[in-house]
Design an enzyme around this catalytic site. Sequence first.
Site, PDB file in Angstrom:
ATOM      1  N   CYS A  42       5.934   0.169   7.970  1.00 21.61           N
ATOM      2  CA  CYS A  42       5.531   1.321   7.118  1.00 21.61           C
ATOM      3  C   CYS A  42       6.680   1.749   6.074  1.00 21.61           C
ATOM      4  O   CYS A  42       7.942   1.778   6.597  1.00 21.61           O
ATOM      5  CB  CYS A  42       5.202   2.510   7.807  1.00 21.61           C
ATOM      6  SG  CYS A  42       4.507   3.931   7.051  1.00 21.61           S
ATOM      7  N   LEU A  43       6.557   1.874   5.000  1.00 24.67           N
ATOM      8  CA  LEU A  43       7.607   2.411   3.950  1.00 24.67           C
ATOM      9  C   LEU A  43       8.098   3.819   4.323  1.00 24.67           C
ATOM     10  O   LEU A  43       9.187   3.991   4.222  1.00 24.67           O
ATOM     11  CB  LEU A  43       6.737   2.572   2.669  1.00 24.67           C
ATOM     12  CG  LEU A  43       6.553   1.211   1.843  1.00 24.67           C
ATOM     13  CD1 LEU A  43       5.529   1.620   0.654  1.00 24.67           C
ATOM     14  CD2 LEU A  43       7.910   0.471   1.558  1.00 24.67           C
ATOM     15  N   HIS A  67      -2.903   7.351   7.179  1.00 22.16           N
ATOM     16  CA  HIS A  67      -1.645   8.132   6.440  1.00 22.16           C
ATOM     17  C   HIS A  67      -2.336   9.323   5.837  1.00 22.16           C
ATOM     18  O   HIS A  67      -1.960  10.456   5.906  1.00 22.16           O
ATOM     19  CB  HIS A  67      -1.229   7.462   5.257  1.00 22.16           C
ATOM     20  CG  HIS A  67       0.244   6.611   5.883  1.00 22.16           C
ATOM     21  ND1 HIS A  67       1.086   7.364   6.221  1.00 22.16           N
ATOM     22  CD2 HIS A  67       0.535   5.401   5.341  1.00 22.16           C
ATOM     23  CE1 HIS A  67       2.173   6.366   6.432  1.00 22.16           C
ATOM     24  NE2 HIS A  67       1.653   5.251   5.886  1.00 22.16           N
ATOM     25  N   GLY A  78       0.807  -1.131   0.072  1.00 22.78           N
ATOM     26  CA  GLY A  78       0.109   0.013   0.218  1.00 22.78           C
ATOM     27  C   GLY A  78       0.963   1.277   0.138  1.00 22.78           C
ATOM     28  O   GLY A  78       2.125   1.080   0.495  1.00 22.78           O
ATOM     29  N   GLN A  84       2.863   9.921   1.614  1.00 18.30           N
ATOM     30  CA  GLN A  84       4.199   9.187   1.392  1.00 18.30           C
ATOM     31  C   GLN A  84       5.147   9.567   0.241  1.00 18.30           C
ATOM     32  O   GLN A  84       6.460   9.395   0.424  1.00 18.30           O
ATOM     33  CB  GLN A  84       3.836   7.702   1.700  1.00 18.30           C
ATOM     34  CG  GLN A  84       3.410   7.208   2.843  1.00 18.30           C
ATOM     35  CD  GLN A  84       3.400   5.751   2.817  1.00 18.30           C
ATOM     36  OE1 GLN A  84       2.260   5.391   2.200  1.00 18.30           O
ATOM     37  NE2 GLN A  84       4.055   5.081   3.239  1.00 18.30           N
ATOM     38  N   HIS A 110      -4.505   1.187   7.563  1.00 18.79           N
ATOM     39  CA  HIS A 110      -3.089   2.150   7.706  1.00 18.79           C
ATOM     40  C   HIS A 110      -3.136   2.912   6.781  1.00 18.79           C
ATOM     41  O   HIS A 110      -2.733   4.270   6.941  1.00 18.79           O
ATOM     42  CB  HIS A 110      -2.115   0.581   7.074  1.00 18.79           C
ATOM     43  CG  HIS A 110      -0.914   1.051   7.383  1.00 18.79           C
ATOM     44  ND1 HIS A 110       0.318   0.796   8.208  1.00 18.79           N
ATOM     45  CD2 HIS A 110       0.096   1.995   6.629  1.00 18.79           C
ATOM     46  CE1 HIS A 110       1.234   1.409   8.062  1.00 18.79           C
ATOM     47  NE2 HIS A 110       1.486   2.220   6.713  1.00 18.79           N
ATOM     48  N   GLU A 111      -3.625   2.925   5.663  1.00 16.20           N
ATOM     49  CA  GLU A 111      -3.515   3.828   4.383  1.00 16.20           C
ATOM     50  C   GLU A 111      -4.368   5.058   4.637  1.00 16.20           C
ATOM     51  O   GLU A 111      -3.923   6.220   4.493  1.00 16.20           O
ATOM     52  CB  GLU A 111      -4.113   3.348   2.971  1.00 16.20           C
ATOM     53  CG  GLU A 111      -3.020   2.175   2.310  1.00 16.20           C
ATOM     54  CD  GLU A 111      -1.594   2.571   2.742  1.00 16.20           C
ATOM     55  OE1 GLU A 111      -1.082   3.650   2.499  1.00 16.20           O
ATOM     56  OE2 GLU A 111      -0.741   1.671   2.858  1.00 16.20           O
TER      57      GLU A 111
HETATM   58 ZN    ZN Z   1       2.793   3.255   5.818  1.00 16.90          ZN
END
Ligand code: ZN
Length: 175
Positions: A104-105, A150, A46, A51, A146-147
């Site tokens: 998380c990225l 964000h 995702g 991000q 999660h997204e």
């Molecule tokens: Zn994330």
Amino acid sequence: MALRQIVNLPEPILRRKAKPVKKFDKDLQTLIDDMIETMREAPGVGLAAPQINVSQQLAVVEYAEGEDEDDNEDAPPKPKKLYVLINPEIIKVSEEKVIGVEGCLSVPSLLGEVERYESVQVKALNRHGNIVKLKAEGWTARIFQHEIDHLNGVLFTDRATSVWTPRVDEEVDLA
Ligand code: ZN
């Protein structure tokens, strides 16, 4: 299409509430395609627009439900499903909550245990601006939550009951 750079903490955009998408023009289509390419390259399951330093309510998710269940190794792999979520809203949640390990990225040095709703219903716009309602459960529901976090400036570490530095052999899907 082009890869976009993923930003990490403490980049302030990750803490801001993203603005709703209003124009469904060519630039938006390019942005969506870039996000899909960037998510796949990372690799991640995702990616939300903040991000990649874009404060808009847009996220992409790609996941094959069941791919972490190795109890049935002979079964053919399930196809991955790609979702584009624009201005998403969680409209219904399950009573049941489940704990899972997230990464998380944008927070590359930490993993954490996070409690999430086992299933959710999300209302969003698709890439053409049409309203869609999506039901998700299990890991797909977790990634959606999660997204959407964000897009509200919330990171998994805010919700985690414990966080740790991943071991070298600890593989977790990043989002
Ligand atoms: Zn994330």
